[in-house]
Write an enzyme that holds these catalytic residues in place. Structure first.
Site, mmCIF file in Angstrom:
data_model
loop_
_atom_site.group_PDB
_atom_site.id
_atom_site.type_symbol
_atom_site.label_atom_id
_atom_site.label_comp_id
_atom_site.label_asym_id
_atom_site.label_seq_id
_atom_site.Cartn_x
_atom_site.Cartn_y
_atom_site.Cartn_z
ATOM 1 N N ASP A 166 32.249 27.632 -37.641
ATOM 2 C CA ASP A 166 33.632 27.192 -37.812
ATOM 3 C C ASP A 166 34.592 27.597 -36.713
ATOM 4 O OD1 ASP A 166 33.445 29.835 -38.526
ATOM 5 O OD2 ASP A 166 34.963 29.690 -40.083
ATOM 6 N N GLU A 167 34.124 28.170 -35.602
ATOM 7 C CA GLU A 167 35.077 28.451 -34.535
ATOM 8 C C GLU A 167 34.442 28.290 -33.159
ATOM 9 O OE1 GLU A 167 36.341 32.576 -34.093
ATOM 10 O OE2 GLU A 167 34.910 33.172 -35.619
ATOM 11 N N ASP A 200 39.796 27.536 -34.830
ATOM 12 C CA ASP A 200 39.213 28.234 -35.972
ATOM 13 C C ASP A 200 39.506 27.401 -37.222
ATOM 14 O OD1 ASP A 200 37.999 30.130 -37.483
ATOM 15 O OD2 ASP A 200 39.637 31.602 -37.360
#
Lengths: 362, 366
Positions: A106-107, A11
């Site tokens: 973003d993860e 993350d």
């Protein structure tokens, strides 16, 4: 340890805000909010850790954020930039395992169960991924490592930012027991409230409820809650099994501007990419050339052909042609890449063969 | 910047310019038309960096000069949809281009002209003159053989060869080839070969609608420029050597076969229905006084037609039906003259009376 998986959840830390602070030094060390206009009904997309100290969080209205921290900086999101960083991160994941599932820009979850790198140590792989991300993008990420997706995701949240946390199989159950119900992934505000009404405040409380009871109250999700209360989560990491492109790139030992040297490098990269494709029994009809200049500006040039790219292609001439519309030769280059896409299964030599006017065997 | 113009004066140049502008742009300014207004002339420019079209429109009254770029496609749509003969007033205020006509008012965004990319051009040392009608025919008789997105990128273009007073154009995708050869009005005194990229050829062809116009063509090894009345077409050239194609004409050929062109075309079209969809392969079997065309497909369906010809040889050869159809469709006379190489390696299509053009079609092995 047959049957036990190794899952990493990566993350990025305050992703949008971190990119803004990286690209605009004047934003650093100040509470920064990426999102809508504070004078309108916009909401916070991401805020940095400085802003979080004022109680600001994602999805809060920008007007409220402004109230909490009147001197915060508000900037509009630049999704183009975020997507580009996101692509870089995904390329890094692919270096470690083909089995990764991006959840958002973003993860992502990675399944490294069968990975032989770092003697199979998921922790060391996670550390290496974090280092690669830092090197390539200048940004930090937090990693959670465990034996299923649910625990890996919880783990990545524990030492944020720039964190790394492992939940081993023998810690899993104890970990879930003490976890406040609101911290469970998949349990939002509304469900949390409902859980509280049922007297469930922690994982331990949740485990006391029977499957039927949970199903009555939560329907299908009840089954999921029943299992996660026991630290069981069998969801596989959903990865894209279908290869869409094959790319290879090289960061040059030193920045170069010599045209011939660049052509030699590109030809070698193309050969490598072709070999990778042939190994997968695929052929490509689009070639993309990537150039990163010394100043980290990056460009791509691509060309699509009607037939598959093969040895009969004059690759030197093609690269020369593609490089014409770039600054290669005048501006120093630090990285070169070649990607092959528009993939098809490699066709067996067809019975019908069109004779070619320019083929040397005529 | 301010001027008034009649819709008809602006519409056609604008259409010609917009056609080179790519719909998807890497640089936003490239979707704009560059307008440069002097006292009595409006210059319009559109480019995709590979091709540029410039149009000049003369004014017989004075204007308020200036230079700006505005969205080309939007301006074209506005002009297109205004009534015919409408007077259109352009006025640049506060970085907006006001476009006014009758009761219609538009305000278009602008980008500064100084950011518009310069179309780089090397000095054009070679020149020749040609009539637009002749150039149009020459292009039409050749472009259909040009490759499209071939990995041999120099085939995705047209080879232009000037040899003193002789003009030659060649196009080929490797599977067929067209050659057009004709005399220029006056000798040029030089020998040169260039390759014009496919998109440039197609755009140029579009600009040759008036056969009476005389054109001036200037070129170097990097660029070509064609002046067509008030329009200037420029293109960057393909930087490569065109492959040698002469060998194919130098082989031994069998006696020519004379066929009624229309009959052959119809027969080919029908038989091709049952050919393999991908390869379009058809077989031609020639026996004394007979030409049999046949095809079959993976579903085991079959087609066959027989044409009467005056011929004594015997042979069997296969082709892509589409290539044969393209060749016979681009001929004009009643009869097609087909010469097959002795070793069955290629086939020439000509007319009974020598024409500036002829075609080669390469066979298939089925």
């Amino acid at each position: 340890m047959a049957g036990i998986k190794k899952i990493i959840h990566i993350d990025m830390d305050a992703f949008f805000a971190a990119i803004e602070q990286r690209d605009f030094p004047e934003y650093r060390d100040k509470p920064l909010i990426v999102g809508g206009n504070p004078c309108s009904r916009g909401v916070v997309a991401t805020c940095n850790y400085e802003a979080r100290q004022y109680g600001i969080h994602s999805a809060m209205s920008c007007a409220k954020a402004l109230q909490l921290c009147p001197h915060a900086l508000f900037v509009k999101p630049r999704f183009e930039a975020y997507r580009s960083v996101s692509n870089t991160i995904r390329t890094i994941f692919a270096e470690f395992t083909p089995i990764f599932e991006p959840l958002s820009l973003d993860e992502a979850y990675l399944d490294v169960t069968d990975s032989a790198d770092y003697q199979g140590s998921a922790t060391r792989i996670a550390l290496a991924i974090k280092t690669r991300i830092q090197e390539e993008t200048g940004l930090t990420a937090s990693a959670g490592i465990s034996y299923n997706k649910f625990l890996a995701k919880i783990a990545s949240d524990i030492n944020k930012p720039d964190g790394l946390f492992v939940i081993t199989p023998d810690q899993g159950l104890a970990f879930v027991e003490q976890l406040p119900i609101g911290k469970f992934h998949g349990i939002g505000k509304a469900t949390e409230k409902k859980m509280h009404q049922l007297g469930v405040y922690s994982g331990n409380d949740l485990r006391k409820l029977s499957l039927t009871h949970l199903q009555q109250h939560f329907g299908k999700a009840g089954v999921y809650y029943y299992h996660i209360a026991r630290a069981i989560d069998d969801r596989p990491v959903k990865w894209d099994r279908i290869t869409k492109s094959v790319g290879v790139e090289i960061t040059l030992p030193e920045d170069i501007d010599d045209g011939d040297e660049i052509l030699t490098q590109l030809t070698a990269l193309l050969e490598k990419a072709q070999t990778k494709l042939t190994d997968k029994n695929l052929q490509a009809s689009t070639l993309t050339l990537k150039v990163k200049y010394f100043d980290f500006k990056q460009i791509t040039r691509s060309r699509t052909f009607q037939e598959a790219i093969s040895e009969k292609m004059d690759s030197t001439a093609l690269f020369k042609d593609l490089l014409k519309s770039t600054d290669v030769g005048t501006k120093k280059v630090r990285l070169l890449g070649v990607t092959l896409s528009s993939l098809n299964d490699l066709e067996p030599e067809s019975v019908a063969k069109q004779i070619d006017l320019f083929s040397p065997d005529n | 910047m301010k001027f008034i113009i009649n819709r008809e004066q602006l519409l056609i140049p604008l259409q010609q310019i917009v056609s080179v502008i790519e719909k998807r742009q890497t640089m936003p300014i490239l979707s704009n038309v560059h307008m440069k207004l002097t006292a009595d002339n409006l210059e319009l420019i559109g480019t995709d960096l590979e091709i540029q079209i410039m149009a000049n429109i003369k004014f017989d009254y004075s204007t308020e000069p200036g230079e700006i770029t505005i969205p080309a496609r939007k301006l074209l749509d506005i002009c297109r949809l205004l009534p015919s003969q409408a007077e259109i007033k352009f006025e640049l205020t506060n970085e907006k281009m006001k476009v006014l006509s009758g009761r219609s008012r538009f305000s278009l965004s602008t980008l500064p002209a100084e950011n518009y990319p310069e179309f780089s051009e090397t000095p054009l040392e070679n020149q020749f003159y040609i009539n637009a009608g002749l150039l149009k025919v020459a292009l039409e008789k050749t472009v259909f053989c040009m490759a499209n997105q071939d990995v041999r990128y120099y085939l995705n273009g047209l080879m232009l060869n000037i040899s003193n007073s002789k003009l030659r154009m060649v196009a080929s995708d490797g599977h067929r080839l067209s050659v057009y050869e004709n005399e220029l009005q006056s000798p040029t005194g030089y020998e040169a070969r260039i390759i014009i990229p496919r998109k440039g050829v197609m755009e140029l062809l579009r600009l040759l609608d008036d056969p009476e116009t005389d054109l001036s063509v200037q070129f170097s090894s990097n660029n070509i420029k064609v002046v067509i009345k008030n329009i200037i077409f420029s293109a960057k050239l393909v930087d490569a050597r065109y492959p040698d194609f002469n060998k194919v004409f130098l082989q031994d050929f069998r006696n020519p076969i004379y066929v009624q062109r229309q009959i052959l075309k119809d027969a080919l079209t029908r038989v091709a229905i049952l050919s393999n969809e991908k390869f379009k392969g058809i077989s031609i079997e020639i026996s004394p006084n007979s030409l049999k065309i046949s095809a079959h497909n993976p579903e085991h369906e079959e087609a066959e037609e027989e044409l009467f010809i005056e011929y004594q040889d015997e042979l069997t050869i296969s082709f892509n039906a589409q290539y044969l159809l393209d060749a016979v469709s681009n001929m004009d006379s009643e009869l097609a003259v087909i010469s097959i190489a002795s070793n069955l390696s290629s086939c020439i299509f000509e007319e009974p009376v020598a024409q500036p053009y002829r075609y080669i079609v390469m066979p298939m092995r089925l």
